[in-house]
Scaffold this motif. Structure first.
Motif, PDB file in Angstrom:
ATOM      1  N   ALA A 209      32.716  49.253   9.457  1.00 47.57           N
ATOM      2  CA  ALA A 209      32.302  47.850   9.394  1.00 47.57           C
ATOM      3  C   ALA A 209      32.254  47.345   7.957  1.00 47.57           C
ATOM      4  O   ALA A 209      32.666  46.218   7.661  1.00 47.57           O
ATOM      5  CB  ALA A 209      30.929  47.692  10.062  1.00 47.57           C
ATOM      6  N   ARG A 212      35.861  46.810   6.735  1.00 48.92           N
ATOM      7  CA  ARG A 212      36.446  45.593   7.310  1.00 48.92           C
ATOM      8  C   ARG A 212      35.873  44.340   6.643  1.00 48.92           C
ATOM      9  O   ARG A 212      36.592  43.393   6.349  1.00 48.92           O
ATOM     10  CB  ARG A 212      36.196  45.548   8.820  1.00 48.92           C
ATOM     11  N   LYS A 213      34.569  44.351   6.392  1.00 46.67           N
ATOM     12  CA  LYS A 213      33.944  43.201   5.731  1.00 46.67           C
ATOM     13  C   LYS A 213      34.431  43.061   4.286  1.00 46.67           C
ATOM     14  O   LYS A 213      34.656  41.951   3.790  1.00 46.67           O
ATOM     15  CB  LYS A 213      32.427  43.346   5.757  1.00 46.67           C
ATOM     16  N   LEU A 216      37.898  41.536   4.343  1.00 43.50           N
ATOM     17  CA  LEU A 216      37.822  40.118   4.680  1.00 43.50           C
ATOM     18  C   LEU A 216      37.261  39.299   3.516  1.00 43.50           C
ATOM     19  O   LEU A 216      37.769  38.208   3.207  1.00 43.50           O
ATOM     20  CB  LEU A 216      36.948  39.938   5.921  1.00 43.50           C
ATOM     21  N   ASP A 217      36.223  39.814   2.859  1.00 41.79           N
ATOM     22  CA  ASP A 217      35.645  39.092   1.719  1.00 41.79           C
ATOM     23  C   ASP A 217      36.644  38.955   0.581  1.00 41.79           C
ATOM     24  O   ASP A 217      36.722  37.900  -0.074  1.00 41.79           O
ATOM     25  CB  ASP A 217      34.382  39.811   1.233  1.00 41.79           C
TER      26      ASP A 217
END
Length: 480
Positions: A209, A212-213, A216-217
């Motif tokens: 997680a 993935r964050k 994306l950031d």
């Protein structure tokens, strides 16, 4: 025979097989590093066979047979382990071995994100640079400045190792949160205890997680800033491409395919040299000297001008052949403004440039058909400090030409607040005005090949001499 080793072997055997070669491999899985192993490719004509030896076995005394092998030694291996490996190889071959060690040194680059810029500025201040360059010519002044910056950079900016093809080990989107979860993940991965299984799976999910964050950031941060920092955007987009294409094979004038790197470089160099203008100085006509009340007799570089240029440098740009990064120059703007102003004034008054300023790292950029060298255009990467001096001279020269109205009103290129768009708007306004008056308009479109790259240097210098009494020898040395 070609040997390949890796401590993170994440490819299939078919991906490293070679046409016309037999493959012998010894690969295994490691809980920490993943796949590890060795692959040896041998020409099929040799008829190689794989054998297994242990230290207590004797190698058959066959003089016509050649025993070849490969062993991987980790760069972090202790001297004791290295000696044990070397002795094992001697024992296997019964002192009949020729053993060579190949050190693969990964490229190390400056990590500017971890730089101590306060310490860097203090080092340059303590070097008393301004006193060192007194009574030196332009070339010696440049060497002194360059040495001071390089020494301070080496002391205050750490270096980081890089992976294959100069790629960083960690992804660009990596965050501290992802690193923290990864440490927890590896801790439980090392124990694999049943009582820790629940915490282990929870940590593993948290790592996924967090990663993935982080991705994306990072993607959300580079997209809005793509116009101001296109290098970060296109570098990340290129890293996502599965197919990484290099320079294509060329066809020479005889239609023969050229695939060797040296041959392709020579072919590109021959083409780039062919577009140079061969001038005959005697054939250059004299242009009419414009009437101005005062000519631009000289240019003086001030600390304020240099400081403004240094502070406005793009930190994401690349360094030139001198290796001085724009990020370093921007942080040292206060310390280098006066020494660089002194260097620029000396260079202009002497009419000479430091020799490295004339060198460039030339990159061919593809335009149309990739198999033709004539369809590539050269882009030169020169020293950043030299480009700062060019920019200062250009600003003062354009300001003088605009104030004295020496530029044509139809000049749309290379002028502030003018572009192809303003050129088209001016042409459209003129056409519609004639059409409204009942006057027919005929438009002829011309496409001049290489009209931006081919020009007469001596004619340019002669025209500049008519409008500005600058140091012609410096301009001639800079653009020739």
């Amino acid at each position: 025979m070609v040997s390949k080793t890796a401590n993170e072997w994440d490819v299939q055997k078919a991906e490293v097989d070679m046409d016309g070669y037999c493959s012998f491999s010894n690969c295994f899985d490691n809980q920490v590093n993943g796949h590890m192993g060795i692959i040896i490719n041998v020409k099929r004509e040799i008829g190689a066979q794989e054998i297994t030896l242990t230290p207590d076995q004797k190698l058959a005394n066959e003089s016509e047979k050649l025993l070849a092998g490969c062993a991987y030694r980790s760069p972090t291996s202790s001297p004791e382990n290295t000696n044990k490996l070397y002795q094992t190889m001697l024992d296997l071959t019964k002192d009949r071995a020729y053993i060579t060690t190949i050190e693969v040194k990964k490229e190390r680059r400056y990590n500017y994100k971890k730089a101590d810029f306060d310490k860097l500025r203090k080092c340059v201040n303590d070097s008393n640079l301004l006193a060192k360059i007194q009574d030196k010519d332009a070339n010696d002044t440049w060497n002194c400045i360059k040495k001071t910056v390089e020494t301070s950079t080496e002391e205050c900016i750490p270096k980081s190792g890089s992976g294959p093809a100069g790629k960083p080990k960690t992804p660009v989107w990596w965050s501290e949160k992802a690193m923290s979860e990864l440490r927890t993940y590896k801790k439980y991965l090392g124990t694999l205890d049943q009582k820790d299984w629940l915490a282990y799976t929870r940590a593993m999910n948290q790592v996924k997680a967090a990663c993935r964050k982080a991705v994306l950031d990072y993607e959300n941060s580079i997209v809005p800033d793509a116009k101001n920092n296109p290098k970060a955007f296109f570098s990340y987009a290129k890293s996502k491409m599965k197919l990484q294409e290099g320079l294509a094979d060329f066809k020479d004038n005889g239609g023969k395919l050229v695939s060797a790197d040296n041959d392709k470089a020579n072919l590109l160099n021959t083409f780039f040299c062919s577009v140079f203008t061969n001038e005959r100085v005697g054939d250059i006509p004299d242009c009419e000297k414009p009437e101005v009340d005062a000519s631009l007799s000289d240019i003086m570089f001030t600390c304020k001008d240099v400081w403004n240029k240094l502070k406005n440098l793009g930190s994401s740009k690349s360094s030139g052949l001198d290796g001085i990064h724009p990020c370093v120059l921007k942080e040292l703007a206060e310390q280098l403004a006066e020494p660089l102003a002194e260097l620029f004034n000396k260079s202009l008054s002497e009419g000479k440039l430091p020799s490295i300023w004339k060198d460039a790292d030339v990159t061919p950029l593809f335009k149309k058909v990739k198999s033709k060298a004539s369809n590539y255009r050269p882009v030169s990467l020169t020293c950043v400090i030299c480009k700062i001096m060019e920019s200062l001279i250009r600003d003062k020269l354009v300001k003088y030409l605009m104030e004295k109205r020496l530029l044509s009103e139809y000049q749309q290129g290379f002028i502030s607040k003018r572009s192809c768009t303003t050129n088209l708007l001016a042409a459209l306004d003129s056409w519609t005005r004639y059409l409204d008056s009942g006057i027919p308009v005929d438009v002829v479109y011309l496409d001049s090949p290489k009209h931006l790259t081919v020009f007469h240097i001596n004619a340019l210098l002669r025209n500049l001499d008519h409008v500005a009494s600058l140091h012609g020898c410096w301009l001639g040395s800079q653009i020739s």
